[in-house]
Write a protein that holds these residues in place. Structure first.
Motif, short mmCIF file in Angstrom:
data_model
loop_
_atom_site.label_atom_id
_atom_site.label_comp_id
_atom_site.label_asym_id
_atom_site.label_seq_id
_atom_site.Cartn_x
_atom_site.Cartn_y
_atom_site.Cartn_z
N GLY A 249 -9.42 2.00 -1.03
CA GLY A 249 -9.87 1.16 0.05
C GLY A 249 -10.56 1.96 1.14
N ARG B 267 -2.63 -1.20 7.06
CA ARG B 267 -3.44 -0.02 7.36
C ARG B 267 -3.18 0.48 8.77
N LEU C 2 -4.30 3.11 -4.07
CA LEU C 2 -5.00 1.91 -3.62
C LEU C 2 -5.54 2.10 -2.22
N ARG C 3 -4.70 2.65 -1.37
CA ARG C 3 -5.14 2.86 0.01
C ARG C 3 -6.35 3.79 0.02
N LEU D 299 0.82 -1.22 0.00
CA LEU D 299 0.00 0.00 0.00
C LEU D 299 0.85 1.26 0.00
N GLY E 185 3.05 -2.27 4.35
CA GLY E 185 1.83 -2.18 3.56
C GLY E 185 0.56 -2.43 4.33
#
Lengths: 219, 219
Positions: free
Chosen positions: A141, B193, A137-138, A131, B191
């Motif tokens: 999401g 969150r 992409l993050r 990410l 990568g």
DNA sequence: CAGCTCATGTGAACAGCTTTTACATAAGGC
DNA sequence: GCCTTATGTAAAAGCTGTTCACATGAGCTG
């Protein structure tokens, strides 16, 4: 499958039956080919070379559109998140008929997406795209997550102010639960664990119990 | 790192400084090398060739011990499940001091394993090893799950008979939740969150709310 | 100890992949 | 109609997984 190449029609689309030098829509054709490959052989089974072959171009052509293999995979995942977001948004339906029911619909939609679009789901969550190197992409999401967060907020607000659970935490809990069930029991069909009930029922029961624990039983 | 080769000692362990033709402990050396590679570059970054190189043997040598790349990965995962099972069993501690507290410990142990052994966790859950072709993997996973199931059974039995929730369902819920949190927020470091709280706290809160919903509040 | 057998290693080879490089082609603006 | 630029190709280097014939030496058998 009919990418149409600038509106002209002909007998393309039959694999290698391409006439013109330029493809016309290679970028999307590659993404589509990647989806098919991921669906058939998992995210690790997807190769740039085979995607190129299936689009009828040389193995080097994809590199005009994607920096490397990971970039193609990341674009598949990004597109997946966009569809996912739209799908969840539809299920949420602005909280109709009521936020309680609508949140249940979001949960079912989560699993339905994982089941009907296993290739997207794989690319989004299991392909190991870093990410940090693909911030878009993050963000995609996060936009999907925002739907669940919104749903939890609205449901939380059906309680008197001093009894409301934090919506962010609720959303994280429900997202984690859904993702856990999806990746253990409800993605594609290969190599998954068996279950004495449907993943949807399992999730619904969990959410009901969880909401009960928050004092948010069925209205 | 010192695989010792039949007890004889010398200056091995310095990469290619191996003297004898036979390695003596190649199988485990390969698994260890695979773990390092997975930890460093993810499950997709692991290659048989590099594992062989790091063990100081030719690229063909691993095939005397593993049918193919997947078989090596599956063995890493199997070993991971065995350690996982032992780890969870220790955390459960036969339900001491009480089943409520012990179940919380199991949850924390789940996340601790995912965090401290990300390579094992990846191989176990994210490498995409097909369970149908490696039944021993499924069995090892089932044995780990059995611990959680046992914990839920025992906790469920603290309620009067007609109020007890089905233990299998509870176990599936808690496993899914833990797995969801682990794979979204608590594996390795790359990568992933960000989170406004620790994964452990997130899980603990979820389990408390869930148990509350089942009528299993703190005793 | 001599010799046999078998597990475990090597080297060379093939096919397929990713990615880069130099070059070819055609689409679209001036 | 020409020139720029986007988009394709072919060929190559350097990986990879995997297999084959062959080499080595550990341990048993006599």
């Amino acid at each position: 499958m009919s990418w149409s190449r600038h509106g002209r029609d002909g007998d393309e689309g039959r694999g290698k039956g391409r006439r013109s030098y330029h493809h016309g829509n290679l970028r999307e054709a590659l993404i589509e080919a990647a989806l098919d490959l991921i669906a058939a052989k998992g995210p690790a089974g997807f190769t740039v070379a085979e995607a190129a072959r299936s689009a009828g171009v040389s193995p080097a052509a994809p590199y005009r559109h994607f920096r490397d293999r990971d970039a193609l995979m990341a674009d598949v995942a990004r597109q997946g998140f966009e569809r996912f977001e739209a799908f969840l948004k539809t299920a949420w339906a602005d909280g109709r008929p009521d936020s309680f029911t609508a949140l249940g619909n979001v949960g079912r939609a989560y699993l339905a997406f994982a089941r009907t679009e296993p290739a997207y789901y794989s690319a989004m969550f299991e392909a190991g795209v870093p990410l940090d190197e693909h911030p878009e992409l993050r963000e995609a999401g996060d936009r999907s997550f925002a739907i669940v967060r919104k749903a939890c907020e609205q449901l939380s607000e059906t309680l008197p102010k001093d009894e409301r659970p934090p919506a962010l935490m609720m959303a994280l809990h429900i997202w984690s639960l859904s993702h856990g069930i999806a990746s253990l029991f409800a993605r594609g069909d290969a190599g998954l664990r068996k279950l004495p009930m449907s993943p949807e029922d399992l999730l619904e029961a969990a959410v009901l119990i969880y909401l009960q624990g928050l004092g948010l039983g069925r209205p």
